[in-house]
Design a protein around this motif. Sequence first.
Motif, PDB file in Angstrom:
ATOM      1  N   MET A  50      22.146  70.989 -26.876  1.00 32.03           N
ATOM      2  CA  MET A  50      23.172  71.744 -26.171  1.00 32.03           C
ATOM      3  C   MET A  50      22.957  73.253 -26.308  1.00 32.03           C
ATOM      4  N   ARG A  51      23.550  73.987 -25.367  1.00 30.63           N
ATOM      5  CA  ARG A  51      23.538  75.458 -25.321  1.00 30.63           C
ATOM      6  C   ARG A  51      22.136  76.013 -25.122  1.00 30.63           C
ATOM      7  N   MET A  52      21.310  75.329 -24.336  1.00 34.83           N
ATOM      8  CA  MET A  52      19.995  75.877 -24.046  1.00 34.83           C
ATOM      9  C   MET A  52      20.052  76.828 -22.854  1.00 34.83           C
ATOM     10  N   ARG A  53      20.845  76.491 -21.862  1.00 37.49           N
ATOM     11  CA  ARG A  53      20.922  77.362 -20.682  1.00 37.49           C
ATOM     12  C   ARG A  53      22.358  77.537 -20.191  1.00 37.49           C
ATOM     13  N   MET A  54      23.295  76.766 -20.735  1.00 37.00           N
ATOM     14  CA  MET A  54      24.637  76.729 -20.160  1.00 37.00           C
ATOM     15  C   MET A  54      25.693  76.907 -21.238  1.00 37.00           C
ATOM     16  N   SER A  55      26.939  77.084 -20.804  1.00 35.10           N
ATOM     17  CA  SER A  55      28.059  77.108 -21.721  1.00 35.10           C
ATOM     18  C   SER A  55      28.305  75.697 -22.244  1.00 35.10           C
ATOM     19  N   VAL A  56      29.161  75.599 -23.262  1.00 33.21           N
ATOM     20  CA  VAL A  56      29.450  74.290 -23.852  1.00 33.21           C
ATOM     21  C   VAL A  56      30.091  73.362 -22.823  1.00 33.21           C
ATOM     22  N   GLN A  57      31.054  73.863 -22.055  1.00 36.52           N
ATOM     23  CA  GLN A  57      31.716  73.010 -21.063  1.00 36.52           C
ATOM     24  C   GLN A  57      30.736  72.558 -19.982  1.00 36.52           C
ATOM     25  N   ALA A  58      29.860  73.448 -19.559  1.00 30.31           N
ATOM     26  CA  ALA A  58      28.862  73.062 -18.561  1.00 30.31           C
ATOM     27  C   ALA A  58      27.908  72.008 -19.117  1.00 30.31           C
ATOM     28  N   GLU A  59      27.545  72.124 -20.397  1.00 31.23           N
ATOM     29  CA  GLU A  59      26.697  71.109 -21.030  1.00 31.23           C
ATOM     30  C   GLU A  59      27.410  69.755 -21.057  1.00 31.23           C
ATOM     31  N   LEU A  60      28.685  69.761 -21.392  1.00 28.34           N
ATOM     32  CA  LEU A  60      29.465  68.510 -21.412  1.00 28.34           C
ATOM     33  C   LEU A  60      29.503  67.868 -20.032  1.00 28.34           C
ATOM     34  N   ASP A  61      29.811  68.652 -19.022  1.00 28.05           N
ATOM     35  CA  ASP A  61      29.913  68.104 -17.664  1.00 28.05           C
ATOM     36  C   ASP A  61      28.554  67.627 -17.151  1.00 28.05           C
ATOM     37  N   THR A  62      27.494  68.350 -17.506  1.00 31.81           N
ATOM     38  CA  THR A  62      26.149  67.928 -17.107  1.00 31.81           C
ATOM     39  C   THR A  62      25.768  66.631 -17.800  1.00 31.81           C
ATOM     40  N   PHE A  63      26.104  66.514 -19.080  1.00 30.92           N
ATOM     41  CA  PHE A  63      25.787  65.300 -19.840  1.00 30.92           C
ATOM     42  C   PHE A  63      26.417  64.072 -19.199  1.00 30.92           C
ATOM     43  N   PHE A  64      27.692  64.144 -18.869  1.00 27.62           N
ATOM     44  CA  PHE A  64      28.353  62.970 -18.292  1.00 27.62           C
ATOM     45  C   PHE A  64      27.876  62.713 -16.866  1.00 27.62           C
ATOM     46  N   GLY A  65      27.453  63.760 -16.168  1.00 25.58           N
ATOM     47  CA  GLY A  65      26.829  63.539 -14.871  1.00 25.58           C
ATOM     48  C   GLY A  65      25.513  62.789 -15.008  1.00 25.58           C
ATOM     49  N   HIS A  66      24.682  63.179 -15.984  1.00 31.41           N
ATOM     50  CA  HIS A  66      23.425  62.479 -16.241  1.00 31.41           C
ATOM     51  C   HIS A  66      23.678  61.038 -16.692  1.00 31.41           C
ATOM     52  N   LEU A  67      24.714  60.857 -17.501  1.00 42.39           N
ATOM     53  CA  LEU A  67      25.012  59.521 -18.004  1.00 42.39           C
ATOM     54  C   LEU A  67      25.371  58.570 -16.861  1.00 42.39           C
ATOM     55  N   ARG A  68      26.019  59.103 -15.845  1.00 44.18           N
ATOM     56  CA  ARG A  68      26.389  58.279 -14.687  1.00 44.18           C
ATOM     57  C   ARG A  68      25.351  58.374 -13.566  1.00 44.18           C
ATOM     58  N   GLN A  69      24.229  59.052 -13.873  1.00 46.57           N
ATOM     59  CA  GLN A  69      23.131  59.215 -12.922  1.00 46.57           C
ATOM     60  C   GLN A  69      23.629  59.790 -11.593  1.00 46.57           C
ATOM     61  N   GLN A  70      24.441  60.848 -11.733  1.00 48.18           N
ATOM     62  CA  GLN A  70      24.957  61.561 -10.570  1.00 48.18           C
ATOM     63  C   GLN A  70      24.406  62.983 -10.558  1.00 48.18           C
ATOM     64  N   ALA A  71      24.265  63.521  -9.372  1.00 49.13           N
ATOM     65  CA  ALA A  71      23.735  64.879  -9.239  1.00 49.13           C
ATOM     66  C   ALA A  71      24.780  65.926  -9.596  1.00 49.13           C
ATOM     67  N   GLN A  72      26.070  65.643  -9.302  1.00 46.44           N
ATOM     68  CA  GLN A  72      27.096  66.644  -9.564  1.00 46.44           C
ATOM     69  C   GLN A  72      27.606  66.543 -10.999  1.00 46.44           C
ATOM     70  N   LEU A  73      28.282  67.604 -11.439  1.00 43.08           N
ATOM     71  CA  LEU A  73      28.879  67.619 -12.769  1.00 43.08           C
ATOM     72  C   LEU A  73      30.072  66.680 -12.815  1.00 43.08           C
ATOM     73  N   VAL A  74      30.328  66.098 -13.988  1.00 41.51           N
ATOM     74  CA  VAL A  74      31.467  65.194 -14.195  1.00 41.51           C
ATOM     75  C   VAL A  74      32.301  65.743 -15.345  1.00 41.51           C
ATOM     76  N   HIS A  75      33.519  66.177 -15.044  1.00 42.66           N
ATOM     77  CA  HIS A  75      34.389  66.735 -16.076  1.00 42.66           C
ATOM     78  C   HIS A  75      35.204  65.589 -16.685  1.00 42.66           C
ATOM     79  N   GLU A  76      34.766  65.146 -17.853  1.00 42.13           N
ATOM     80  CA  GLU A  76      35.444  64.038 -18.526  1.00 42.13           C
ATOM     81  C   GLU A  76      36.002  64.433 -19.876  1.00 42.13           C
ATOM     82  N   VAL A  77      35.325  65.327 -20.576  1.00 45.15           N
ATOM     83  CA  VAL A  77      35.737  65.748 -21.921  1.00 45.15           C
ATOM     84  C   VAL A  77      35.773  67.271 -21.951  1.00 45.15           C
ATOM     85  N   SER A  78      36.828  67.815 -22.556  1.00 46.56           N
ATOM     86  CA  SER A  78      36.958  69.272 -22.631  1.00 46.56           C
ATOM     87  C   SER A  78      36.183  69.818 -23.829  1.00 46.56           C
TER      88      SER A  78
END
Length: 421
Positions: A50-78
Motif C-alpha cells: 500500500m501507499r506506492m502511488r495512491m492515498s490510503v482510501q484509493a488503495e482500499l478502493d483499488t484493492f476491492f476492485g481488483h478482488l472483484r476483477q472490476q476495472a472501476q474502484l469499489v468503495h467497501e471499507v473506509s
Amino acid sequence: MSGCRFGPEHVRSGDIPSVHDARHVDHPTAFSRSRKLPLATLVTLMLTGMRMRMSVQAELDTFFGHLRQQAQLVHEVSEQAFAQARAKLSLTAIPRLNDWLIARAEQDRFVPRWHGLRLVAADASTMRFGLRASHVKRAALADQILFGLFLPGPDLMLAASLHNVHECGERQFLFEHLDRLSPDDLLLLDRGYVCRWLVAVLNDRAIKFCMRVDNASGFTCVRTFMRSGAIEQVVMLPAPNKRDALDYECSNKPQRVRLVRNTSPSGEQRVLMTNLFDDKLFSANCFAELYHKRWGIEEAFKRLKHRLSLEHVTGLTQQAVAQDVAAKIVCDNLQALVALTAHADADLPETRRVNHAYAHTALKPLLPTLLLGAKIGRKVAALLRNLLDLIAGRTYQHRQNLSKPRNPGQKPHKNMSQKNC
C-alpha cells in the motif's frame, strides 16, 4: 524502538501463523466476528504494498476492485475502518508469515548453496518516513534505521528490524539477530562491521563469515598484510577487551582469521577477513565473486525504498510503520519467488533475466485474487499460470561483470512533504 523487532527467533516449516497469533495483546478477542475487513483480507491488503502511488482510501478502493476483477474502484471499507482493524493486528503476525514463506522457499529448494553453505548478507539503511506532525499515542519517528538479513541467491529478505537512529549501531543490531543463523550459513559483511568482539562472537558460535576490512581498520596485522603483497595469510587478531568480552559473553582470547587480498574491477585493493581456512575448498580466487554477492542487499534496500515506496506509510504510529515495513518486505519476497518460478518454468537461459519491475506491476492487481481466490471460488491456478507466462515473456539480457559505480551526491529520496494521490 527496539521493541518493534520483526519475527520470532525460530519457525517450523509449515507452521502457518494462526488467528490467535495474529491478535494484538491489547485485543485478545480481535478477528473473532465476521467483519467487512476480516483477518485474511486485512493481511492480503497490506501485502499488496500500500501507499506506492495512491492515498490510503484509493488503495482500499483499488484493492476491492481488483478482488472483484472490476476495472472501476469499489468503495467497501473506509480508511478509518482499516486503521481500526490494523491496530488489532500483532506486530509479529506478518513477520511470522515471512518466516513461513522463507521456510517454504527452503523446502522447495529456491535457496541455493555456495559450497554447501547458505549465503546471508547483513546490512542497514537509513529510513526517512513520510510522517506529519501528530498527537497520536506512540507516534513513530520519521528517521529510523532498518536492519536486514538477506539471502542473495533468491533475493529474499530473511529478517528485518527497525531501530532508533540513536541506538548502539549496526554491530549491535547484527548481534541481536545471530540466533537466526546456523553453522551452515555464511555471513557476508561490509567493512563497517569489523571489530574484535564480533569476530570472537562469530567464532564462538561457529558462524562462518566473510567481511571486508580496510587498511585503516586499526589492525596492525591488516596493514602488515597489505604491505607484504601476499595473496592470503592466516593471522591472529588481538583479543577483545574485558568489557566487550563480558558484555557479549565471548572469548577474550586472540582470534585466528584468514586474510585474502582482492582486487575490484576498478583496480581497488581490498582485504577480506574470513574464518574459512580450507584453501583447497575455498581458494583465494573464489572470494571476489563471494563478496560481490553481498551487493544484493544494497539493491534490495533500493528496490524497497523506490519501487515499493517503503518510506511512504499508511499510519502515524510506530506499530503502523513496523507493519508497513514488514508487509512490503513480504510483498518483495513474493515478487522474487514469482520471478524465480517464471524463469524456471520457462526454462530461460542464465543470460536472460526476468524484468522484476514488470513482475511487480503484473503481480500487484492479481495478488488479492491469488491469495483470497480459494475463498471466493476463483480459478487461482489458471490465473497464476497466465501470470507466470506473462512475466516470463518480459526479460532482458544480463551482462556479467557490468559495473555501475554510484554517483556522488545526495541520494534520490522522494519528497515526503505531500501525500501521494
